[in-house]
Design a protein around this motif. Structure first.
Motif, PDB file in Angstrom:
ATOM      1  N   LYS A  19      77.167  24.888  16.040  1.00  0.00           N
ATOM      2  CA  LYS A  19      76.245  23.979  16.710  1.00  0.00           C
ATOM      3  C   LYS A  19      74.781  24.347  16.454  1.00  0.00           C
ATOM      4  CE  LYS A  19      75.281  21.962  21.177  1.00  0.00           C
ATOM      5  NZ  LYS A  19      75.829  21.603  22.493  1.00  0.00           N
ATOM      6  N   GLU A  20      74.484  25.631  16.498  1.00  0.00           N
ATOM      7  CA  GLU A  20      73.094  26.054  16.300  1.00  0.00           C
ATOM      8  C   GLU A  20      72.608  25.750  14.878  1.00  0.00           C
ATOM      9  OE1 GLU A  20      70.767  26.996  18.485  1.00  0.00           O
ATOM     10  OE2 GLU A  20      72.361  26.462  19.905  1.00  0.00           O
ATOM     11  N   LYS A  21      73.499  26.007  13.900  1.00  0.00           N
ATOM     12  CA  LYS A  21      73.116  25.708  12.519  1.00  0.00           C
ATOM     13  C   LYS A  21      72.895  24.214  12.343  1.00  0.00           C
ATOM     14  CE  LYS A  21      74.503  27.724   8.692  1.00  0.00           C
ATOM     15  NZ  LYS A  21      75.378  28.236   7.591  1.00  0.00           N
ATOM     16  N   GLU A  22      73.765  23.430  12.950  1.00  0.00           N
ATOM     17  CA  GLU A  22      73.625  21.973  12.825  1.00  0.00           C
ATOM     18  C   GLU A  22      72.314  21.498  13.455  1.00  0.00           C
ATOM     19  OE1 GLU A  22      76.983  19.784  14.254  1.00  0.00           O
ATOM     20  OE2 GLU A  22      75.999  17.839  13.962  1.00  0.00           O
ATOM     21  N   LYS A  23      72.010  22.021  14.638  1.00  0.00           N
ATOM     22  CA  LYS A  23      70.756  21.665  15.327  1.00  0.00           C
ATOM     23  C   LYS A  23      69.553  21.979  14.457  1.00  0.00           C
ATOM     24  CE  LYS A  23      69.570  22.949  19.634  1.00  0.00           C
ATOM     25  NZ  LYS A  23      69.729  23.692  20.933  1.00  0.00           N
ATOM     26  N   ASN A  24      69.610  23.156  13.864  1.00  0.00           N
ATOM     27  CA  ASN A  24      68.510  23.582  13.013  1.00  0.00           C
ATOM     28  C   ASN A  24      68.352  22.669  11.797  1.00  0.00           C
ATOM     29  OD1 ASN A  24      66.494  25.427  11.985  1.00  0.00           O
ATOM     30  ND2 ASN A  24      68.064  26.038  10.507  1.00  0.00           N
ATOM     31  N   TYR A  25      69.482  22.357  11.159  1.00  0.00           N
ATOM     32  CA  TYR A  25      69.409  21.456  10.002  1.00  0.00           C
ATOM     33  C   TYR A  25      68.918  20.066  10.408  1.00  0.00           C
ATOM     34  CZ  TYR A  25      71.110  24.220   6.096  1.00  0.00           C
ATOM     35  OH  TYR A  25      71.210  25.132   5.084  1.00  0.00           O
ATOM     36  N   LEU A  26      69.307  19.642  11.592  1.00  0.00           N
ATOM     37  CA  LEU A  26      68.848  18.335  12.061  1.00  0.00           C
ATOM     38  C   LEU A  26      67.316  18.317  12.134  1.00  0.00           C
ATOM     39  CD1 LEU A  26      69.789  15.592  13.080  1.00  0.00           C
ATOM     40  CD2 LEU A  26      70.006  16.570  15.375  1.00  0.00           C
ATOM     41  N   GLU A  27      66.743  19.383  12.636  1.00  0.00           N
ATOM     42  CA  GLU A  27      65.282  19.480  12.697  1.00  0.00           C
ATOM     43  C   GLU A  27      64.667  19.481  11.295  1.00  0.00           C
ATOM     44  OE1 GLU A  27      63.378  19.158  15.395  1.00  0.00           O
ATOM     45  OE2 GLU A  27      65.317  18.772  16.333  1.00  0.00           O
ATOM     46  N   VAL A  28      65.316  20.228  10.396  1.00  0.00           N
ATOM     47  CA  VAL A  28      64.792  20.304   9.029  1.00  0.00           C
ATOM     48  C   VAL A  28      64.822  18.913   8.385  1.00  0.00           C
ATOM     49  CG1 VAL A  28      65.145  21.280   6.727  1.00  0.00           C
ATOM     50  CG2 VAL A  28      65.478  22.711   8.748  1.00  0.00           C
ATOM     51  N   LEU A  29      65.939  18.215   8.557  1.00  0.00           N
ATOM     52  CA  LEU A  29      66.066  16.881   7.953  1.00  0.00           C
ATOM     53  C   LEU A  29      65.052  15.922   8.554  1.00  0.00           C
ATOM     54  CD1 LEU A  29      69.980  16.591   7.737  1.00  0.00           C
ATOM     55  CD2 LEU A  29      68.381  16.987   5.847  1.00  0.00           C
ATOM     56  N   LYS A  30      64.852  16.024   9.863  1.00  0.00           N
ATOM     57  CA  LYS A  30      63.851  15.173  10.509  1.00  0.00           C
ATOM     58  C   LYS A  30      62.467  15.471   9.950  1.00  0.00           C
ATOM     59  CE  LYS A  30      64.275  15.078  15.134  1.00  0.00           C
ATOM     60  NZ  LYS A  30      64.732  15.685  16.434  1.00  0.00           N
ATOM     61  N   SER A  31      62.172  16.744   9.841  1.00  0.00           N
ATOM     62  CA  SER A  31      60.820  17.101   9.405  1.00  0.00           C
ATOM     63  C   SER A  31      60.592  16.739   7.943  1.00  0.00           C
ATOM     64  CB  SER A  31      60.535  18.578   9.665  1.00  0.00           C
ATOM     65  OG  SER A  31      61.289  19.373   8.793  1.00  0.00           O
ATOM     66  N   ALA A  74      76.629  12.918   9.386  1.00  0.00           N
ATOM     67  CA  ALA A  74      76.992  14.113  10.157  1.00  0.00           C
ATOM     68  C   ALA A  74      78.503  14.239  10.179  1.00  0.00           C
ATOM     69  CB  ALA A  74      76.438  14.015  11.571  1.00  0.00           C
ATOM     70  N   SER A  75      79.048  15.178   9.400  1.00  0.00           N
ATOM     71  CA  SER A  75      80.496  15.351   9.354  1.00  0.00           C
ATOM     72  C   SER A  75      80.924  16.377  10.390  1.00  0.00           C
ATOM     73  CB  SER A  75      80.954  15.868   7.994  1.00  0.00           C
ATOM     74  OG  SER A  75      80.338  15.182   6.956  1.00  0.00           O
ATOM     75  N   ARG A  76      81.931  16.007  11.152  1.00  0.00           N
ATOM     76  CA  ARG A  76      82.514  16.886  12.164  1.00  0.00           C
ATOM     77  C   ARG A  76      81.423  17.573  12.978  1.00  0.00           C
ATOM     78  NH1 ARG A  76      87.263  20.294   9.750  1.00  0.00           N
ATOM     79  NH2 ARG A  76      85.872  22.050   9.624  1.00  0.00           N
ATOM     80  N   SER A  77      80.550  16.735  13.519  1.00  0.00           N
ATOM     81  CA  SER A  77      79.403  17.253  14.276  1.00  0.00           C
ATOM     82  C   SER A  77      79.837  18.026  15.514  1.00  0.00           C
ATOM     83  CB  SER A  77      78.527  16.077  14.703  1.00  0.00           C
ATOM     84  OG  SER A  77      77.497  16.535  15.546  1.00  0.00           O
ATOM     85  N   GLN A  78      79.135  19.096  15.789  1.00  0.00           N
ATOM     86  CA  GLN A  78      79.348  19.854  17.026  1.00  0.00           C
ATOM     87  C   GLN A  78      78.240  19.555  18.042  1.00  0.00           C
ATOM     88  OE1 GLN A  78      82.281  21.673  17.314  1.00  0.00           O
ATOM     89  NE2 GLN A  78      82.702  20.873  15.271  1.00  0.00           N
ATOM     90  N   CYS A  79      77.402  18.590  17.728  1.00  0.00           N
ATOM     91  CA  CYS A  79      76.281  18.251  18.609  1.00  0.00           C
ATOM     92  C   CYS A  79      76.498  16.890  19.267  1.00  0.00           C
ATOM     93  CB  CYS A  79      74.978  18.213  17.816  1.00  0.00           C
ATOM     94  SG  CYS A  79      74.463  19.819  17.168  1.00  0.00           S
ATOM     95  N   LYS A  80      75.720  16.608  20.303  1.00  0.00           N
ATOM     96  CA  LYS A  80      75.759  15.298  20.978  1.00  0.00           C
ATOM     97  C   LYS A  80      74.312  14.828  21.195  1.00  0.00           C
ATOM     98  CE  LYS A  80      80.275  14.947  21.853  1.00  0.00           C
ATOM     99  NZ  LYS A  80      81.021  14.028  21.014  1.00  0.00           N
ATOM    100  N   SER A  81      73.748  15.262  22.313  1.00  0.00           N
ATOM    101  CA  SER A  81      72.434  14.741  22.725  1.00  0.00           C
ATOM    102  C   SER A  81      71.337  15.089  21.720  1.00  0.00           C
ATOM    103  CB  SER A  81      72.066  15.299  24.091  1.00  0.00           C
ATOM    104  OG  SER A  81      71.949  16.710  24.003  1.00  0.00           O
ATOM    105  N   GLY A 103      70.370  13.134   4.204  1.00  0.00           N
ATOM    106  CA  GLY A 103      70.858  14.466   4.560  1.00  0.00           C
ATOM    107  C   GLY A 103      72.347  14.383   4.861  1.00  0.00           C
ATOM    108  N   LEU A 104      73.123  15.219   4.202  1.00  0.00           N
ATOM    109  CA  LEU A 104      74.570  15.218   4.422  1.00  0.00           C
ATOM    110  C   LEU A 104      74.983  16.548   5.030  1.00  0.00           C
ATOM    111  CD1 LEU A 104      77.539  14.308   4.090  1.00  0.00           C
ATOM    112  CD2 LEU A 104      77.401  14.994   1.692  1.00  0.00           C
ATOM    113  N   MET A 105      75.425  16.504   6.279  1.00  0.00           N
ATOM    114  CA  MET A 105      75.907  17.729   6.933  1.00  0.00           C
ATOM    115  C   MET A 105      77.403  17.846   6.682  1.00  0.00           C
ATOM    116  SD  MET A 105      73.515  18.652   9.526  1.00  0.00           S
ATOM    117  CE  MET A 105      72.393  17.802  10.651  1.00  0.00           C
TER     118      MET A 105
END
Lengths: 336, 336
Positions: free
Chosen positions: B110-122, B130-137, B72-74
């Motif tokens: 940040k919200e879009k990134e969080k959502n995509y992170l869940e999609v990629l995990k699932s 993760a390019s220029r991530s706005q997320c941390k934890s 997955g490439l963000m």
């Protein structure tokens, strides 16, 4: 599709049910998304799932319900500003409808597209949007709804496109109205249905006015080096007073090249592109172009795809959206 | 991860084994990719799978072997030419290593990134860039290898970036060497680590020479309308004789705006961008910029990610790649 069936291990369902204090059947309904579960139970199950650091089961759910809520979007060339704008629009509409987009860059390469098609199938995406597809039979028997953009794939697949033929006509009529007499058309690769229609529309409109138009064919949508080579092979490009280029990004390259040769735009030559992508506004002079209704294209594609995903009836036909002229500085009339 | 385990239905394995004339255990090893299977058997199994119109089981295999061969490439903004070039480079290297790329456009949200992170995990991707991530934890405890580009995420995640600080220094030194005296810096949004480092490098280099530099801050990476509004709010932009812009696409917008005001480049003002993306060559005059070694960045990111996917040791640290000056027309010295 599936000769493979996968199942959630019962011990996991029991574990969730036990921790949530809810019946196994309810947990199963929730996980499989195939029956009523009260809001309260959903919350409890979700909480346990989070405690167990358990990834929401889009994958498992996709296998059961055949709806992964993910759409695969094939784009031919993400570096072309038009296609990256279209990707953004499609992503926004899809998101509003509860779907995520996986973007696949095919580079107009049949093998790459075939490969991505397999990847999307194996990830059980809910639907596929195939832009400027270079494939045909590869899309038969895939059992996933597909919408094509620009290039037709198969008789049973919907195609959405702008009215490229009329856009081509408008491009000619505009140069003609600006008194251009020595007109050149830069034609796109023959495997692009859309740019071929632009070509035909332009030629037909010229014929109607009895004007001869020269043309040369570019081998690629957009690769700066390759286009520069194409242009350098044209010794006489500066002899024309009106040029239609098959898309905006190629027009940008042509403009750069003309300016290097000391040709002034729009004084010596007028230029018109096609797409109305963001690049046109950044150029100087700003680029006259034919607008593709990008929002409407994106919305139409997403709606038609999701209707199919939901099992709704849609007419299998061409959906053609109106183009229009956007006048900017590259075709300004000369000061008298 | 998995509290959920999924299994291939035994009846399917039996069916394949029977048709291929091969033992069940062999088919299972093949499907699960977890042991020796002869080339001959592989071919037989593959043939049966094709006959049964059976989608290659990346999904099932991903669940078993935890390697879906998909990354997955963000990307923060696919419309920024630098990021779409980087996406293409990463895609090429990944493909050479046998991996496909799913591209996710986060819009620096940040919200879009969080959502995509869940999609990629699932979807059980093998790794995430993760390019220029706005997320941390959000990235803690995900059990999927991650490589960050530009913005740091967590202490245990590798970060790759260009040497933005030195690039910023070079940008100042170049304008200084061209005798610019009234210098403006267009600074990017504060949440972008890379452009902040460019800003600091530029300011430090100016301080070393005892030169005062004005600056204004842009709210966005690149959205033509928004940038135009930012520029229009700057009445005095034409008073400067040297401008450093935090990236090439924003520089293109600045150039367009200056030319509209009748300011000539490079005669009245010299411009330097950052990235060396394809837009710089299309502009007229062509844009002087700081090169990010995009091929090297892509290769480094992919290699570091795949090493982690394969369980190889990699040093968790910052991987910083050299930047360099690319001189073009926007900083040409005046004719004397």
């Amino acid at each position: 599709m599936g000769i493979i069936k996968v199942g959630i291990d019962m011990s996991n369902i029991r574990e969730i049910a036990k921790r949530a204090g809810i019946g196994i059947a309810t947990v199963s309904r929730y996980l499989n998304d195939n029956g009523y579960v009260s809001e309260e139970s959903k919350k409890k199950i979700q909480k346990v799932i989070e405690e167990l650091n358990y990834t929401p089961n889009a994958l498992a759910r996709a296998v059961f319900t055949k709806n992964s809520k993910t759409i695969g979007l094939m784009v031919p060339n993400i570096s072309n500003p038009f296609f990256n704008q279209l990707a953004s629009v499609i992503e926004d509409y899809a998101k509003n409808m509860g779907y995520n987009i996986f973007l696949c860059n095919t580079d107009d390469d049949k093998e790459k597209e075939k490969n991505y098609l397999e990847v999307l199938k194996s990830h059980r995406v809910a639907g596929i949007i195939a832009s400027r597809s270079q494939c045909k039979s590869e899309y038969s028997n895939i059992n996933i709804p597909v919408v094509a953009f620009e290039n037709h794939i198969l008789d049973n697949i919907i195609t959405v496109s702008s009215d490229n033929y009329n856009g081509g006509r408008m491009a000619f009529e505009h140069l003609y109205s600006k008194n251009c007499e020595r007109i050149l058309q830069i034609r796109g690769p023959k495997s692009f249905e859309a740019t071929e229609l632009r070509f035909e529309g332009f030629m037909d409109a010229a014929k109607d006015k009895g004007v001869e138009v020269s043309f040369i064919e570019f081998q690629s949508d957009f690769q700066v080096e390759m286009l520069e080579a194409d242009i350098n092979s044209m010794n006489d490009i500066s002899q024309y007073d009106g040029i239609f280029v098959f898309n905006d990004i190629a027009a940008a390259t042509i403009m750069r090249s003309l300016k290097k040769r000391g040709v002034t735009i729009p004084n010596q030559v007028k230029i018109i592109g096609f797409d109305n992508s963001f690049i046109g506004e950044l150029l100087y002079p700003s680029l006259t172009t034919i607008n593709q209704p990008i929002e409407e294209i994106g919305r139409t594609i997403v709606e038609l795809l999701i209707k199919q995903i939901n099992g709704d009836e849609v007419a299998v036909k061409d959906y053609i959206l109106q183009t229009k002229l956007i006048e900017r500085e590259t075709t300004l009339s000369l000061e008298i």
